[in-house]
Scaffold this active site. Structure first.
Site, mmCIF file in Angstrom:
data_model
loop_
_atom_site.group_PDB
_atom_site.id
_atom_site.type_symbol
_atom_site.label_atom_id
_atom_site.label_comp_id
_atom_site.label_asym_id
_atom_site.label_seq_id
_atom_site.Cartn_x
_atom_site.Cartn_y
_atom_site.Cartn_z
ATOM 1 N N HIS A 6 -8.006 2.696 -0.362
ATOM 2 C CA HIS A 6 -8.859 2.020 -2.102
ATOM 3 C C HIS A 6 -8.936 0.749 -2.510
ATOM 4 C CE1 HIS A 6 -4.560 2.829 -2.083
ATOM 5 N NE2 HIS A 6 -4.494 1.322 -2.773
ATOM 6 N N GLN A 22 1.431 -1.533 -0.193
ATOM 7 C CA GLN A 22 -0.243 -0.121 -0.233
ATOM 8 C C GLN A 22 1.258 1.422 0.192
ATOM 9 O OE1 GLN A 22 -2.653 0.354 3.550
ATOM 10 N NE2 GLN A 22 -3.454 1.561 2.443
ATOM 11 N N HIS A 77 -8.825 -1.694 -5.918
ATOM 12 C CA HIS A 77 -8.413 -1.801 -7.246
ATOM 13 C C HIS A 77 -8.619 -3.426 -7.734
ATOM 14 C CE1 HIS A 77 -3.794 -0.859 -6.673
ATOM 15 N NE2 HIS A 77 -4.350 -0.980 -5.839
HETATM 16 P P1 5GP Z 1 -1.282 1.384 -3.519
HETATM 17 O O1 5GP Z 1 -0.264 0.766 -3.978
HETATM 18 O O2 5GP Z 1 -1.518 1.670 -2.687
HETATM 19 O O3 5GP Z 1 -2.172 -0.534 -3.715
HETATM 20 O O4 5GP Z 1 -2.026 1.721 -4.697
HETATM 21 C C1 5GP Z 1 -1.696 3.341 -5.209
HETATM 22 C C2 5GP Z 1 -2.490 3.477 -6.998
HETATM 23 O O5 5GP Z 1 -2.990 4.886 -6.877
HETATM 24 C C3 5GP Z 1 -1.710 3.112 -7.136
HETATM 25 O O6 5GP Z 1 -1.847 2.233 -8.456
HETATM 26 C C4 5GP Z 1 -1.315 4.785 -8.119
HETATM 27 O O7 5GP Z 1 -1.102 4.696 -9.885
HETATM 28 C C5 5GP Z 1 -1.952 5.015 -7.775
HETATM 29 N N1 5GP Z 1 -1.772 6.400 -8.355
HETATM 30 C C6 5GP Z 1 -1.138 7.005 -7.365
HETATM 31 N N2 5GP Z 1 -1.188 8.820 -7.452
HETATM 32 C C7 5GP Z 1 -2.413 9.053 -7.763
HETATM 33 C C8 5GP Z 1 -2.385 9.936 -8.371
HETATM 34 O O8 5GP Z 1 -2.898 11.592 -8.341
HETATM 35 N N3 5GP Z 1 -4.038 9.681 -9.851
HETATM 36 C C9 5GP Z 1 -4.320 8.372 -9.749
HETATM 37 N N4 5GP Z 1 -5.585 8.458 -10.701
HETATM 38 N N5 5GP Z 1 -3.805 7.685 -9.235
HETATM 39 C C10 5GP Z 1 -3.549 7.193 -8.421
#
Ligand code: 5GP
Ligand code: ZN
Length: 114
Positions: free
Chosen positions: A100, A94, A102
């Site tokens: 969030h 994360q 996916h």
């Molecule tokens: P995590 O790694 O926390 O599960 O996923 C975070 C996700 O948020 C990543 O896939 C990354 O590409 C996406 N993300 C990060 N910053 C932004 C943003 O400003 N806008 C959008 N649309 N996606 C973002």
């Protein structure tokens, strides 16, 4: 609060929105890992799955039972299949500390994930 997903939820920074209602917003990931890669978030700031309260179950159930299946239909993933992922905490991968979900689809997924 300095949270990028809260800012997206309030439309203070732009995102390509795929779905929105009072409790939930879904938008396309900036760095897509599949042909369809959408993030579905509660508008309420919840840091992670590990930080949920019982009352958060309503919005999470809404996301899982209504929003994601609807998005899967909208983006033609319902028949082909798709993957739903909640990265949680550092070792869970994360990077954004606002819960969030996916939604990934449009290609064959591998198992186990990296
Ligand atoms: P995590 O790694 O926390 O599960 O996923 C975070 C996700 O948020 C990543 O896939 C990354 O590409 C996406 N993300 C990060 N910053 C932004 C943003 O400003 N806008 C959008 N649309 N996606 C973002
Ligand atoms: Zn937030």
């Amino acid at each position: 609060m300095d949270c990028i997903f809260c800012k997206i939820a309030k439309q203070e920074i732009p995102a390509k929105v795929a779905y929105e209602d009072d409790s939930t917003i879904a938008f396309f990931d900036l760095s897509p890992q599949a042909p369809v890669h959408i993030l579905v978030i509660p508008k309420k700031h919840i840091m992670s799955l590990q930080d949920t309260e019982v009352a958060d179950g309503n919005v999470l159930a809404h996301i899982m039972v209504e929003v994601i299946p609807q998005l899967a239909k909208k983006f033609n993933l319902a028949d082909s299949g798709y993957r739903v992922v909640i990265n949680t905490g550092d070792e869970g991968g994360q990077t954004v500390k606002h819960l969030h979900v996916h939604l990934l689809g449009g290609r064959s997924m591998q198992w186990p994930p990296g």
